[in-house]
Design an enzyme around this catalytic site. Structure first.
Site, PDB file in Angstrom:
ATOM      1  N   LYS A 166       2.541   9.499   8.371  1.00 43.18           N
ATOM      2  CA  LYS A 166       1.901   9.012   9.614  1.00 43.18           C
ATOM      3  C   LYS A 166       2.587   9.473  10.902  1.00 43.18           C
ATOM      4  O   LYS A 166       2.372  10.586  11.344  1.00 43.18           O
ATOM      5  CB  LYS A 166       1.767   7.483   9.540  1.00 43.18           C
ATOM      6  CG  LYS A 166       0.797   7.051   8.428  1.00 43.18           C
ATOM      7  CD  LYS A 166       0.258   5.655   8.622  1.00 43.18           C
ATOM      8  CE  LYS A 166      -0.910   5.361   7.700  1.00 43.18           C
ATOM      9  NZ  LYS A 166      -0.555   4.831   6.389  1.00 43.18           N
ATOM     10  N   PHE A 169       0.855  -1.190   0.000  1.00 43.66           N
ATOM     11  CA  PHE A 169       0.000   0.000   0.000  1.00 43.66           C
ATOM     12  C   PHE A 169       0.891   1.241   0.000  1.00 43.66           C
ATOM     13  O   PHE A 169       1.723   1.407   0.872  1.00 43.66           O
ATOM     14  CB  PHE A 169      -0.936   0.027   1.211  1.00 43.66           C
ATOM     15  CG  PHE A 169      -1.869   1.206   1.165  1.00 43.66           C
ATOM     16  CD1 PHE A 169      -2.956   1.206   0.302  1.00 43.66           C
ATOM     17  CD2 PHE A 169      -1.634   2.339   1.934  1.00 43.66           C
ATOM     18  CE1 PHE A 169      -3.803   2.311   0.223  1.00 43.66           C
ATOM     19  CE2 PHE A 169      -2.470   3.443   1.856  1.00 43.66           C
ATOM     20  CZ  PHE A 169      -3.565   3.426   0.996  1.00 43.66           C
ATOM     21  N   ASP A 195       9.354   2.511   1.496  1.00 42.11           N
ATOM     22  CA  ASP A 195       8.174   3.237   1.978  1.00 42.11           C
ATOM     23  C   ASP A 195       8.051   2.959   3.469  1.00 42.11           C
ATOM     24  O   ASP A 195       7.631   1.869   3.870  1.00 42.11           O
ATOM     25  CB  ASP A 195       6.932   2.767   1.206  1.00 42.11           C
ATOM     26  CG  ASP A 195       5.647   3.425   1.721  1.00 42.11           C
ATOM     27  OD1 ASP A 195       5.652   3.960   2.852  1.00 42.11           O
ATOM     28  OD2 ASP A 195       4.635   3.386   0.994  1.00 42.11           O
TER      29      ASP A 195
HETATM   30  C1  LIG Z   1      -0.818   5.077   4.991  1.00 34.71           C
HETATM   31  C2  LIG Z   1       0.246   4.688   4.046  1.00 34.71           C
HETATM   32  C3  LIG Z   1       0.503   5.424   2.872  1.00 34.71           C
HETATM   33  C4  LIG Z   1      -0.359   6.596   2.456  1.00 34.71           C
HETATM   34  O1  LIG Z   1      -0.258   7.654   3.356  1.00 34.71           O
HETATM   35  P1  LIG Z   1      -1.350   8.858   3.278  1.00 34.71           P
HETATM   36  O2  LIG Z   1      -0.816   9.834   4.282  1.00 34.71           O
HETATM   37  O3  LIG Z   1      -2.654   8.264   3.640  1.00 34.71           O
HETATM   38  O4  LIG Z   1      -1.329   9.381   1.902  1.00 34.71           O
HETATM   39  C5  LIG Z   1       1.562   5.062   2.090  1.00 34.71           C
HETATM   40  N1  LIG Z   1       2.345   4.018   2.417  1.00 34.71           N
HETATM   41  C6  LIG Z   1       2.133   3.282   3.533  1.00 34.71           C
HETATM   42  C7  LIG Z   1       3.058   2.152   3.845  1.00 34.71           C
HETATM   43  C8  LIG Z   1       1.072   3.578   4.369  1.00 34.71           C
HETATM   44  O5  LIG Z   1       0.846   2.827   5.450  1.00 34.71           O
END
Ligand SMILES: *Cc1c(COP(=O)(O)O)cnc(C)c1O
Length: 418
Positions: free
Chosen positions: A256, A140, A225
């Site tokens: 986050k 994700f 990421d």
């Molecule tokens: C939540 C998340 C995203 C997206 O972040 P947003 O601030 O919602 O755009 C991208 N990568 C990972 C691994 C995430 O958990």
């Protein structure tokens, strides 16, 4: 009108929201509009690293709100510069440079743009640009067109064709599939060292090392990421260091937990040379190449600085490991067949459920059934995939709070399967 009625009338129905209406929080506690208290192990999905309304964070925001909230990135912002220094020197500890965004998806979009710049600088043998970013199934990366296209989940793409071209998805933790995957147009590999939304799947050290080796061999950029896993949650400031600490990535994205609740994200690019003239990778994103009006404004940078310093000074990443051990040992001691396993690292944990043992009415997933039951008993946790729920408490969670949450989980599961 009630809050749910207002939502129905005025807010796009993009989220399947629980009926809960939280209005106040402090530390691990959250209160709803009827005054009912909850223990919050969702924490805005790993956002509130210090818990709700931590005094140091609240004070940093209050102070900065009265000094200067926003200036354009046309000007120098001392807090942004200081935050970038804090990240580089104390958290990443590798030479590189930061760009500040407002979210994780935007941070990943920045990495995708950097991969394309790199693929132009280092083209294919025939001079054609490289542009492809290889990512993984169940990943994700966010919801913008770029980050959504990078995400290896059909349900995220559903109905939004055509996607941004230039992505391919490989099976996660599958070393054999890696070798055959590189094509002439491939420029980068992007992965979560610990997949969060996809069900809390930790990359094996062998897999991470194989990815890094493949990148070296084929002149690809290696991107992590760490939007959910970064900044202490997994037991080190950077999650990949819990898995294969010797690896030096070319790019990292965060969001986050770095803001503790204010909207801030960032991506980092290494200063390493990408050609014989010593051109730094980070220099490929030069003036005019990228921007964000809000990105890294004084208010959010003051907040993020307070969060990152609190994590470092109080060694909250170490507490994440201690609490992980406490959780694992307690859950193991229950010997409940409904729990198949605990996956994850530090305080990014997924509790796997045996779907055959959980009655699922109304076509609900086992994870949602359990999440609902836990909420009714006063514990908030987010699901991750159909058969897993996550534990994402704040990094400063105490023994007593962990024990209380585990008690609720134990009683709930026992009753569900009885
Ligand atoms: C939540 C998340 C995203 C997206 O972040 P947003 O601030 O919602 O755009 C991208 N990568 C990972 C691994 C995430 O958990």
């Amino acid at each position: 009108m009630t809050t749910p009625e207002r939502y129905l009338q005025h807010v796009l129905p993009t989220y399947g929201r629980f009926p809960l209406v939280p209005v106040r929080g402090f530390g691990c506690r959250l209160w709803d509009d009827a005054g009912k208290a909850y223990l919050d192990f969702c924490m805005g999905i790993a956002v509130c690293s210090l818990g709700h309304c931590h005094p140091r964070l609240v004070e940093a925001i209050r102070h900065q709100a009265g000094e200067l909230m926003h200036v354009s990135n046309l000007y120098q912002n001392p807090l942004q510069a200081e935050l970038a220094e804090e990240i580089n020197i104390n958290h990443v500890r590798l030479p590189g440079k930061n760009f500040f965004s407002n979210s994780g998806a935007e941070a990943n979009d920045g990495l995708i743009k950097a991969a394309r710049r790199f693929g132009r600088k280092r083209p294919q043998a025939d001079g054609a640009q490289r542009y492809e970013v290889v990512t993984f199934l169940q990943s994700f990366h966010g919801r913008t067109l770029g980050a959504m296209s990078a995400t290896g989940q059909a349900k995220i793409h559903d109905g939004f064709d055509p996607l941004l071209p230039g992505f391919r998805y490989l099976p996660f933790n599958d070393i054999e599939a890696l070798e055959a995957a590189v094509r002439p147009e491939t420029a980068a590999i992007l992965l979560e060292p610990i997949q969060g939304e996809g069900g809390v799947i930790v990359a094996t050290p062998e897999f991470l090392r194989a990815v890094a080796e493949l990148c070296r061999k084929h002149d690809l950029l290696l991107f992590f990421d760490e939007v959910q896993a970064g900044f202490g949650r997994c037991g080190d400031f950077m999650a990949w260091r819990m898995i294969a600490p010797e690896i030096q990535p070319d790019g990292i994205s965060w969001a986050k937990g770095m803001g503790g609740g204010v909207p801030i994200g960032a991506f980092w690019l290494s200063d390493r040379a990408v050609d014989d003239d010593g051109t730094a990778l980070s220099s490929l994103m030069g003036p005019g190449s990228h921007g964000s009006t809000y990105g890294g404004n004084p208010l959010v940078c003051a907040a993020s600085l307070a969060v990152l310093k609190e994590i470092r000074e109080k060694e909250l990443h170490v507490n994440a490991i201690l609490q992980e051990v406490r959780i694992r040992e307690t859950v193991r001691s229950w010997n409940l067949p409904v729990i198949t396993e605990i996956r994850g690292q530090g305080l990014l944990l997924g509790i796997g459920l045996n779907p055959d043992l959980i009655p699922t009415p109304e076509g609900k997933t086992p994870a949602l059934v359990v999440v609902d039951q836990l909420m009714a008993r006063g514990l908030l946790v987010p699901p991750a995939g159909p058969n897993t729920f996550r534990l994402l408490p704040p990094l400063n969670v105490t023994d007593a709070e962990v024990d209380e949450a585990l008690g609720i989980i134990h009683d709930t599961l026992k009753e569900l399967i009885s």
